[in-house]
Design a protein around this motif. Sequence first.
Motif, PDB file in Angstrom:
ATOM      1  N   PRO A   1       0.806  -1.214   0.000  1.00  0.00           N
ATOM      2  CA  PRO A   1       0.000   0.000   0.000  1.00  0.00           C
ATOM      3  C   PRO A   1       0.843   1.270   0.000  1.00  0.00           C
ATOM      4  O   PRO A   1       2.014   1.233   0.389  1.00  0.00           O
ATOM      5  CB  PRO A   1      -0.791  -0.106   1.306  1.00  0.00           C
ATOM      6  N   CYS A   2       0.221   2.356  -0.410  1.00  0.00           N
ATOM      7  CA  CYS A   2       0.907   3.645  -0.318  1.00  0.00           C
ATOM      8  C   CYS A   2       1.235   3.900   1.149  1.00  0.00           C
ATOM      9  O   CYS A   2       2.390   4.066   1.511  1.00  0.00           O
ATOM     10  CB  CYS A   2       0.002   4.745  -0.885  1.00  0.00           C
ATOM     11  N   SER A   3       0.197   3.863   1.993  1.00  0.00           N
ATOM     12  CA  SER A   3       0.396   4.086   3.431  1.00  0.00           C
ATOM     13  C   SER A   3       0.022   2.841   4.221  1.00  0.00           C
ATOM     14  O   SER A   3      -0.933   2.138   3.856  1.00  0.00           O
ATOM     15  CB  SER A   3      -0.536   5.198   3.937  1.00  0.00           C
TER      16      SER A   3
ATOM     17  N   LEU B   1       7.975  -5.802   0.349  1.00  0.00           N
ATOM     18  CA  LEU B   1       6.733  -5.111   0.729  1.00  0.00           C
ATOM     19  C   LEU B   1       7.027  -3.631   0.937  1.00  0.00           C
ATOM     20  O   LEU B   1       7.990  -3.279   1.617  1.00  0.00           O
ATOM     21  CB  LEU B   1       6.208  -5.706   2.041  1.00  0.00           C
ATOM     22  N   ARG B   2       6.201  -2.769   0.327  1.00  0.00           N
ATOM     23  CA  ARG B   2       6.333  -1.338   0.578  1.00  0.00           C
ATOM     24  C   ARG B   2       5.171  -0.881   1.464  1.00  0.00           C
ATOM     25  O   ARG B   2       4.133  -1.549   1.534  1.00  0.00           O
ATOM     26  CB  ARG B   2       6.356  -0.529  -0.712  1.00  0.00           C
ATOM     27  N   GLY B   3       5.320   0.269   2.078  1.00  0.00           N
ATOM     28  CA  GLY B   3       4.240   0.830   2.884  1.00  0.00           C
ATOM     29  C   GLY B   3       4.796   2.004   3.658  1.00  0.00           C
ATOM     30  O   GLY B   3       5.806   1.872   4.354  1.00  0.00           O
TER      31      GLY B   3
ATOM     32  N   PHE C   1       5.801   7.093   7.562  1.00  0.00           N
ATOM     33  CA  PHE C   1       5.967   8.551   7.605  1.00  0.00           C
ATOM     34  C   PHE C   1       5.652   9.041   6.196  1.00  0.00           C
ATOM     35  O   PHE C   1       6.376   8.729   5.248  1.00  0.00           O
ATOM     36  CB  PHE C   1       7.412   8.911   7.972  1.00  0.00           C
ATOM     37  N   LYS C   2       4.573   9.772   6.027  1.00  0.00           N
ATOM     38  CA  LYS C   2       4.108  10.131   4.688  1.00  0.00           C
ATOM     39  C   LYS C   2       4.388  11.599   4.344  1.00  0.00           C
ATOM     40  O   LYS C   2       4.022  12.496   5.105  1.00  0.00           O
ATOM     41  CB  LYS C   2       2.591   9.900   4.576  1.00  0.00           C
ATOM     42  N   PRO C   3       4.991  11.828   3.190  1.00  0.00           N
ATOM     43  CA  PRO C   3       5.211  13.211   2.746  1.00  0.00           C
ATOM     44  C   PRO C   3       3.978  13.700   1.990  1.00  0.00           C
ATOM     45  O   PRO C   3       3.823  13.414   0.811  1.00  0.00           O
ATOM     46  CB  PRO C   3       6.403  13.050   1.788  1.00  0.00           C
TER      47      PRO C   3
ATOM     48  N   ALA D   1       3.321   3.984 -10.690  1.00  0.00           N
ATOM     49  CA  ALA D   1       2.157   4.450  -9.932  1.00  0.00           C
ATOM     50  C   ALA D   1       2.254   5.948  -9.647  1.00  0.00           C
ATOM     51  O   ALA D   1       1.347   6.722  -9.999  1.00  0.00           O
ATOM     52  CB  ALA D   1       2.031   3.664  -8.627  1.00  0.00           C
ATOM     53  N   HIS D   2       3.357   6.364  -9.014  1.00  0.00           N
ATOM     54  CA  HIS D   2       3.504   7.794  -8.727  1.00  0.00           C
ATOM     55  C   HIS D   2       3.737   8.591 -10.010  1.00  0.00           C
ATOM     56  O   HIS D   2       3.475   9.785 -10.060  1.00  0.00           O
ATOM     57  CB  HIS D   2       4.617   8.018  -7.700  1.00  0.00           C
ATOM     58  N   ALA D   3       4.232   7.911 -11.043  1.00  0.00           N
ATOM     59  CA  ALA D   3       4.462   8.607 -12.314  1.00  0.00           C
ATOM     60  C   ALA D   3       3.150   8.993 -12.992  1.00  0.00           C
ATOM     61  O   ALA D   3       3.056  10.055 -13.604  1.00  0.00           O
ATOM     62  CB  ALA D   3       5.292   7.726 -13.240  1.00  0.00           C
TER      63      ALA D   3
ATOM     64  N   VAL E   1       5.089  -0.978  -7.197  1.00  0.00           N
ATOM     65  CA  VAL E   1       3.689  -0.610  -7.435  1.00  0.00           C
ATOM     66  C   VAL E   1       2.926  -0.570  -6.113  1.00  0.00           C
ATOM     67  O   VAL E   1       3.339  -1.166  -5.123  1.00  0.00           O
ATOM     68  CB  VAL E   1       2.971  -1.581  -8.414  1.00  0.00           C
ATOM     69  N   GLU E   2       1.798   0.150  -6.146  1.00  0.00           N
ATOM     70  CA  GLU E   2       0.965   0.244  -4.945  1.00  0.00           C
ATOM     71  C   GLU E   2      -0.247  -0.678  -5.086  1.00  0.00           C
ATOM     72  O   GLU E   2      -0.886  -0.735  -6.147  1.00  0.00           O
ATOM     73  CB  GLU E   2       0.540   1.696  -4.726  1.00  0.00           C
ATOM     74  N   VAL E   3      -0.524  -1.396  -3.997  1.00  0.00           N
ATOM     75  CA  VAL E   3      -1.629  -2.363  -3.983  1.00  0.00           C
ATOM     76  C   VAL E   3      -2.435  -2.139  -2.714  1.00  0.00           C
ATOM     77  O   VAL E   3      -1.864  -1.933  -1.631  1.00  0.00           O
ATOM     78  CB  VAL E   3      -1.080  -3.819  -4.001  1.00  0.00           C
TER      79      VAL E   3
ATOM     80  N   SER F   1      -4.448   7.187   1.137  1.00  0.00           N
ATOM     81  CA  SER F   1      -3.644   7.969   0.184  1.00  0.00           C
ATOM     82  C   SER F   1      -3.464   7.170  -1.099  1.00  0.00           C
ATOM     83  O   SER F   1      -3.389   5.940  -1.068  1.00  0.00           O
ATOM     84  CB  SER F   1      -2.268   8.315   0.787  1.00  0.00           C
ATOM     85  N   ASP F   2      -3.409   7.876  -2.209  1.00  0.00           N
ATOM     86  CA  ASP F   2      -3.096   7.293  -3.521  1.00  0.00           C
ATOM     87  C   ASP F   2      -3.975   6.123  -3.958  1.00  0.00           C
ATOM     88  O   ASP F   2      -3.502   5.214  -4.677  1.00  0.00           O
ATOM     89  CB  ASP F   2      -1.608   6.889  -3.586  1.00  0.00           C
ATOM     90  N   GLY F   3      -5.248   6.149  -3.575  1.00  0.00           N
ATOM     91  CA  GLY F   3      -6.169   5.087  -3.993  1.00  0.00           C
ATOM     92  C   GLY F   3      -6.301   4.989  -5.508  1.00  0.00           C
ATOM     93  O   GLY F   3      -6.378   3.892  -6.062  1.00  0.00           O
ATOM     94  N   ALA F   4      -6.311   6.124  -6.183  1.00  0.00           N
ATOM     95  CA  ALA F   4      -6.549   6.128  -7.634  1.00  0.00           C
ATOM     96  C   ALA F   4      -5.454   5.401  -8.419  1.00  0.00           C
ATOM     97  O   ALA F   4      -5.700   4.917  -9.518  1.00  0.00           O
ATOM     98  CB  ALA F   4      -6.659   7.572  -8.132  1.00  0.00           C
ATOM     99  N   GLN F   5      -4.271   5.319  -7.837  1.00  0.00           N
ATOM    100  CA  GLN F   5      -3.169   4.652  -8.545  1.00  0.00           C
ATOM    101  C   GLN F   5      -2.857   3.280  -7.954  1.00  0.00           C
ATOM    102  O   GLN F   5      -1.899   2.629  -8.365  1.00  0.00           O
ATOM    103  CB  GLN F   5      -1.916   5.520  -8.516  1.00  0.00           C
ATOM    104  N   SER F   6      -3.697   2.854  -6.989  1.00  0.00           N
ATOM    105  CA  SER F   6      -3.436   1.562  -6.342  1.00  0.00           C
ATOM    106  C   SER F   6      -4.161   0.442  -7.076  1.00  0.00           C
ATOM    107  O   SER F   6      -5.345   0.561  -7.406  1.00  0.00           O
ATOM    108  CB  SER F   6      -3.912   1.593  -4.883  1.00  0.00           C
TER     109      SER F   6
HETATM  110 MN    MN Z   1       1.844   6.705  -2.804  1.00  0.00          MN
END
Ligand code: MN
Length: 344
Positions: free
Chosen positions: A102-104, A126-128, A131-133, A272-274, A298-300, A309-314
Motif C-alpha cells: 500500500p501507499c500508506s 513489501l512497501r508501505g 511517515f508520509k510526505p 504508480a507515482h508517475a 507498485v501500490e496495492v 492515500s493514492d487510492g486512484a493509482q493503487s
Molecule cells: Mn503513494
Amino acid sequence: MIISMRLGATKEQVDHVCQRIEDFGYKVHSIRGEERVVIAALGIGDVTHCLESLQAAPGVESAVAISAPYKLVSRQFQRERSRVQVDGAVFGGDEFVVIAGPCSVESEKQLLTTATAVAKAGAKMLRGGAFKPRTSPYDFQGLEAEGLKLLKKAREETGLAVITEVMSNGDVGLVAEYADMLQIGARNMQNYALLKALGKAGKPVMLKRGLSSTIKELLLSAEYVVSHGNPHVILCERGIRTFETATRNTFDIGAVPVLRELTHLPVVLDPAHATGKSSLIPPLARASVAVGADGLMVEVHPCPEEAYSDGAQSLTIEAFQKMMKDLRPYLELWKESRSLAVAV
Ligand code: MN
Ligand code: PEP
C-alpha cells in the motif's frame, strides 16, 4: 581520479601511490580489486599535475580523471554493475525484483492482507509508508512508529523484506531498526543532510528522483550517500513534472537506458507515482521489464477506494495478481537478455 595498478604491483607501490595522492591534497576513497588494485582518489586539487605524477609512479598502469561531476556512482569509476542485496532480493542481478504494497500503512488488517497476497503473487519486497510526505498538512500523515511495528509484523508473517520512507535525519535510526531498505522520497532527493545521514544508516537505500530533478542531480544525490559511506543504493524513476496534465507526472522511461550508460547503480521504476492512475500500471509495468529496469514498485490496496492515500493509482489485489501473471513472458525475455548481457 582512478588509478589502476599493474598486475602484480607490490604493497609498497600501492602505499606509495596512496601517499602521493594525499600529498596532492586528495583523499584515497577506496582501494578495490581482486586481481588488479584500483584506487579512487576524490577531492579538489591540481588534477593535471597529480595525474602526470601518478602516471610516472612505479607500479601504475593508468591514472585517469573522472570527467562526470559524480564520481563513485559513475560507470567510469566502476564498469561492472552493482548488485544491491536486500535480504533475499538482489537488485542489479539476474532477477527482476517486484516491490508491492500500500501507499500508506493504515491498519494491521489492511497491511497483512496486502502483504500475504503480494507475496503469494511473486513480489519480493513489501512497501508501505509509515511517515508520509503529503502535500497538504491536513492529509493523513502516516501511523509513524506504529506503522513501522506493523511492517515488522508483516515481514515476520510473510518473509518479505520491507521498504519504507524516512523523511528526517532524526528518524533514520528508528526507521533503520525496522526497515530492510530505506526509501528517500522524491521531495527529499536533495535533502543533503538526510543523504549524508543515510551514508551511515547501515541499510540499503532507494533514492527516488525528485519531481523536477535532472538525471545529473539524481546521480549527484546518490553520490552524497555513497561518498558518505553507503554503497548500497538503488535509483527509482517515479515521473517528473512536465506541461502534460493527462497523467500526474510524466513517466521518464528513457531514464533507464540513460542511467545504464552513466551509472553502475541498479534502477527501478515506479509507474504508480508517475501516472497516478491504476489502469496505466500494467502496460507500464510491461514496458519497465522490456526497457531493462532492475525492478518495479507498485501500490496495492485491498480496497483502493477506501485508501487513505493514492487510492486512484493503487491496484486491487486481483489486478496485481493479473499483472504478475501477464508479466511472465516478458520476464522470461528479461532473464534471457540479462544473461546475454552478462555473457558479453
Ligand atoms: Mn503513494
Ligand atoms: C511513495 O513512494 O510513497 C512516495 C511518496 O513516492 P514519491 O516520493 O515518489 O512521491
